[in-house]
Design an enzyme around this catalytic site. Structure first.
Site: not given
Ligand code: PEP
Ligand code: MG
Length: 747
Positions: A359, A670
């Protein structure tokens, strides 16, 4: 005659000492013995005139070497300024008295200080103290004054400072806590360690119990005050730390647990240590790095209670808040330590321990304060020492030389200028210099993250991690509970698309109330596999998403960890059932677009054949890199080899982008790559036009995109794909960014 001889012996022993540090110890020990003092201490002036406690017989040994009294402050400062001895029967009542918690000198009443003057300059102060309230006798005073003048001739000040400065490596590597550069003076946080307490007997159980309940009340009041002092700046996630402290302080298992142990005969700190240990161990045993890091909060609370018990923090009004650029340094800088420094003066945070998920790091990020974690204990560091915190390169520079300091001051200035520019970008498009629009989405997992994404100008949510509300809950949330959360998110984003990912638990994201024990969780029952095997749970989630989308068009559903065709087909069947159920219940919702995360390598070669089942894909570069490289980035032993710009990862991503282009399948990224400027250049060059990242990174990436052209990125990626090493690729892109005038983004 004998006094003179004795004094000569003391001075001679000091002059003969093996090392500068031995010399100061010899001085205080011999004077203490000779005069039978309770305390004898030696302070030496540093280059700023601050007085460093370099040796003491009687004061807390842990404070020796660490305590510095600012120039002119306290009785020691008064002796130095007046250049006269000072003899006081009750030091605490003197108007100049300056209380230093670490030395624990409250035990001593009388004070005698003698200046040590060499060539007209005060180089230190020799101090004698005693428990009794009395003035020092004329004979004692004469001896101390004589010693003061003789010591001026023998104390090897230069070598002492050299020895101190050599004991500390000037550049200390650590782990990134929060980005940015901070320059300021060290403020050491209480080195209170409940875990070092040894158990002991309780003499008066009734009185100790009453003391325990008072302690809980005092600390609760402290927590309230600290929370209200920060509230406007806190993200909800950080406010949750204070809520967690409050909850723990009202939790019967903690409060009654300690009370019970006191009743069983343990003294208060021993009882507290046992109970805090038990609570912290529950979190420490968790696989999920985020939840595991929560044990630090419990330890912080334990130390806070212990510190208050020792009288270190009970009267919060006594300590002046800092009014210069301050760097908080400690083994674990707690949220309460941060709350004590006005935000405008908080220049950086350095933790000897701690991870980037603690944190402390979360709060540092939320406040925009540079932080470096896990640097290991820094011995020989003092309050008011100058320190540079380089949160970008994850290192700390202790007592920088003038040229290094000047260099960092320049960087800091440039960084502040860049920050100002970023703020002005919110309403400008993410457009490359040749006019290509890039779609920037936000990633999120908590309701608390929703407004930052919108404020940063996100065009939608590219990844909503639904497992996070499941992880912070105590049981599986009901369909209606999920509906309420999903509806708020879809509503907040208005007409903008929201990509809700179905539950991705398992692997590194366990649910505390649904433990899954597996030999190899990364390759086990996780993501879509878990969902399809728990169809009623899965159905309730899909129904909640669909119901939340009633009357709206912005829901998109995304499936994690897909590796088999049958998983997508089964999902479509479940979606059909859900739509039909809802239609029968009179709820008409439109069928949302469905996509998958491309994060398991096997998905890549099947992608073209899945075209008819999919409306979009999103590359999950975190898992894709971990599975391609067979490297767990949360494992410190191998984390340094993990890099998402590894040539193998880049080549696979280029393949995905090509398949998506050929089959006209909308494709985004993402994972963390989307917020890494080097990776963004490469993704842009490969043809990625949609990126999803945490809201905090969005302005920075927009700034970068507005300085690049598609042609620039294309030629950089062509060169990069010819290299076979991630470090060389990073260097190449960095060099090109500097040439294009966008190098500041890498600071
Ligand atoms: C990834 O694996 O790149 C992703 C965005 O999912 P997470 O980080 O939630 O596993
Ligand atoms: Mg993933």
């Amino acid at each position: 005659m004998s006094v003179v001889l004795d004094l000569t012996r003391i001075v001679q022993a000091a002059a003969d000492a093996d090392s500068p540090s031995a010399q100061v110890s010899v001085i205080v020990d011999s004077i203490q013995r000779y005069l039978g003092l309770d305390v004898c201490s030696l302070y030496l002036a540093d280059e700023r005139g601050d007085m460093a406690l370099l040796a003491s017989h009687g004061l807390n040994p842990d404070a020796v070497g660490g305590v510095r009294i600012p120039a002119g402050k306290g009785l020691v400062g008064l002796v130095a300024q007046s250049r006269h001895p000072i003899n006081i029967a009750n030091a605490a009542q003197h108007p100049a008295f300056y209380r230093i918690r670490e030395t624990r000198e409250d035990l001593y009443r009388s004070f005698f200080g003698v200046p040590i003057v060499r060539s007209g300059i005060v180089i230190g102060v020799l101090v004698a103290q005693s428990k009794e309230e009395r003035e020092f006798s004329a004979e004692e005073s004469a001896v101390l004054v004589t010693l003061g003048s003789q010591l001026a001739l023998v104390v090897a000040t230069e070598s002492i400072w050299q020895e101190i400065n050599q004991n500390i490596a000037p550049i200390l590597p650590g782990i990134k806590g929060a980005p940015g550069i901070g320059i300021g003076q060290v403020s050491l946080c209480d080195d209170v360690d409940l875990y070092s307490v040894t158990d002991g007997q309780c003499d008066d159980r009734e009185a100790t119990l009453a003391q325990w309940h008072r302690l809980v009340e005092t600390v609760l009041a402290d927590v309230e005050r600290e929370r209200s002092g920060l509230s406007e700046l806190l993200s909800q996630e950080v406010a949750a730390v204070f809520d967690a402290y409050r909850l723990l302080l009202s939790d019967p298992s903690l409060v009654n647990g300690v009370a019970q142990l006191i009743q069983d005969g343990h003294h208060l700190p021993g009882a507290l240590k046992k109970v805090i240990h038990q609570h912290a161990d529950v979190f420490l045993a968790m696989d999920d790095p985020y939840l595991r890091a929560r044990h630090e909060d419990i330890r912080h609370l334990g130390n806070k209670l212990y510190g208050a018990w020792r009288g270190l923090r009970t009267d919060s009004g006594e300590e002046q808040p800092p009014n210069t650029r301050t760097i908080l340094v400690g083994s674990q800088v707690s949220v309460s330590d941060i709350a004590r420094v006005p935000t405008e003066y908080l220049a950086g945070i350095v933790c000897f321990q701690g991870s980037n998920l603690s944190h402390t790091a979360v709060l540092a990020n939320a406040l925009g304060v540079p932080a470096v974690m896990g640097v290991g204990e820094i011995r020989g560091l003092h309050n008011l020492d100058e320190v540079v915190v380089d949160g970008n390169a994850a290192r700390v520079i202790v007592r920088p030389t003038a040229p290094v300091l000047a260099e960092y001051e320049q960087l800091l200035k440039a960084e502040q200028q860049l920050k100002g520019e970023l703020q002005g970008l919110r309403d400008l498009p993410a457009q490359t210099v040749d006019g290509t629009n890039i779609c920037l989405y936000a990633n999120s997992g908590l309701l608390a993250d929703i407004s930052p994404g919108l404020q940063a100008g996100a065009e939608g949510l590219g990844l909503y991690r639904t497992e996070i509300p499941f992880m912070v809950s105590e049981t599986f949330p009901s369909e209606d509970e999920q509906l309420a959360v999903y509806r708020q998110i879809l509503e907040a984003y208005g007409g903008k698309p929201v990509h809700m990912r179905v539950l991705d638990i398992g692997g590194d994201k366990p649910l505390p109330y649904f433990p899954i024990r597996e030999e190899n969780p990364a390759l086990g029952w996780r993501g879509i596999r878990f969902c399809l095997d728990n169809s009623s749970l899965f159905m309730s989630q899909v129904r909640a998403m669909l119901r939340a989308s009633e009357g709206r068009e912005n829901l998109r559903i995304m499936l994690p960890m897909v590796s088999n065709t049958s998983e997508i087909i089964q999902f479509h069947a479940l979606l059909n059932d859900a739509l039909q159920q809802l239609a029968e219940e009179g709820i008409q919702v439109r069928r949302p677009p469905v996509g998958i995360m491309v994060e398991v390598p096997s998905a890549i070669s099947q992608l073209a054949s899945w075209r008819d089942y999919l409306d979009f894909i999103s590359i999950g570069s975190n898992d894709l890199s971990q599975y391609l490289l067979a490297l767990d980035r949360n494992n410190p032993r191998v984390a340094s080899s993990y890099d998402h710009v590894h040539p193998a990862v880049l080549l696979e991503i280029a393949r995905v982008v090509e398949i998506a282009r050929n089959t006209q399948l909308p494709c985004s990224v993402c994972g963390e790559m989307s917020s890494d400027p080097i990776a963004v250049v490469l993704l842009l060059g490969m043809g990625v036009r949609t990126l999803s990242m945490s809201a905090a990174q969005l302005p920075k990436i927009k700034w970068l995109l507005r300085r690049l052209s598609i042609d620039n990125a294309g030629s950089i990626v062509s060169e990069a794909l010819m290299l076979n090493d991630a470090r060389q690729i990073r260097k190449l892109v960095a060099d090109r960014l500097y040439v294009l005038g966008a190098g500041e983004i890498l600071w």
